[in-house]
Design an enzyme around this catalytic site. Sequence first.
Site, PDB file in Angstrom:
ATOM      1  N   LYS A   1       0.833  -1.136  -0.178  1.00 49.50           N
ATOM      2  CA  LYS A   1       0.042   0.050  -0.112  1.00 49.50           C
ATOM      3  C   LYS A   1       0.784   1.405   0.131  1.00 49.50           C
ATOM      4  O   LYS A   1       0.568   2.267  -0.785  1.00 49.50           O
ATOM      5  CB  LYS A   1      -1.023  -0.085   1.415  1.00 49.50           C
ATOM      6  CG  LYS A   1      -1.893   1.331   1.607  1.00 49.50           C
ATOM      7  CD  LYS A   1      -2.659   1.619   0.291  1.00 49.50           C
ATOM      8  CE  LYS A   1      -3.085   3.171   0.430  1.00 49.50           C
ATOM      9  NZ  LYS A   1      -4.002   3.386   1.660  1.00 49.50           N
TER      10      LYS A   1
ATOM     11  N   LYS B   1       1.553  12.287   5.150  1.00 47.38           N
ATOM     12  CA  LYS B   1       1.666  10.806   6.259  1.00 47.38           C
ATOM     13  C   LYS B   1       2.037   9.622   5.455  1.00 47.38           C
ATOM     14  O   LYS B   1       3.069   9.104   5.847  1.00 47.38           O
ATOM     15  CB  LYS B   1       0.295  10.864   6.933  1.00 47.38           C
ATOM     16  CG  LYS B   1       0.312   9.724   8.002  1.00 47.38           C
ATOM     17  CD  LYS B   1      -0.149   8.503   7.768  1.00 47.38           C
ATOM     18  CE  LYS B   1      -1.675   8.546   7.182  1.00 47.38           C
ATOM     19  NZ  LYS B   1      -2.376   7.275   6.592  1.00 47.38           N
TER      20      LYS B   1
END
Length: 294
Positions: free
Chosen positions: A174, A244
Amino acid sequence: MTTENKLGFIGLGVMGEPMCRNLARKSGRQILASDLDPTPLARLRAEGVQSATLEEILRACDTVFLSLPSGEIVERLCRQPQGLLALARSGQTIIDLSTSPVSTTRELARDFAALGVNFMDAPVARTRAAAEAGTLAVMVGGTPEDFARVQPLIATFASDIALCGPVGCGQVLKILNNMVLFETVVAISEAKAIGVRAGVDAGVLFETLSKGSADSFALRNHGMKAVLPESFPERTFSVRYARKDLLYALELAQEHGVPAKGAQLVGQWFDQAIEAGVGDQYHPVISELIAGKH
């Protein structure tokens, strides 16, 4: 109901709420859910989702999903007094749908395993619209046996589900998926800025690129649907959230000795976007900075 019939779901934000809704509609199971905001819980009541505390969820459910804004929040929820590590019991499975650092995921998995609890990573990709439609992509880290057991539940909100390897490998996939996407958005944004200044219509530019070797999912979606119309709404995948995830990728690259200079450049654009006051907008807004508009 027995614990076999109940599922827990913690975190009902932009992605969590539609995932929980699909899980409730398609699994045939009672869902106990928790969120700091009562609003999504009220909306989900129509699907039979029951509001519950962490303690009630961990007591009643053998399988618990987490969908939280960051790995730091996942770790805090697990390690805080009366958090998941304190409340979990042997035989339970906790599935983290959030995007978290690989190191955090593997450390939590070891600590849960010491309690007889199975901790799996299953971060999700694609958009809120895909979450609502039940067509997310999910990248799972775990054993083949555990994957076979949880895959039918994940299939209630995902159309593409891949076992990527042992615990933590879902997060690796991911994080790298997002890193490649962010770098591609920078390339698309640079192409638009250069092309327009050189006299080419942006629509013609992107349409023509989509017919050649520069075609990509990012071009057809982030490029044509955001960069081209200059549409960067809030409550989508914002610059702050993207930054992030990028920091997780840079951390992983540093850990394994890869310079990742392209990803570092993306980080500079994200930092500039936040400084320019557009950090809460959809992350392709960096195209505006690249074009010199901020």
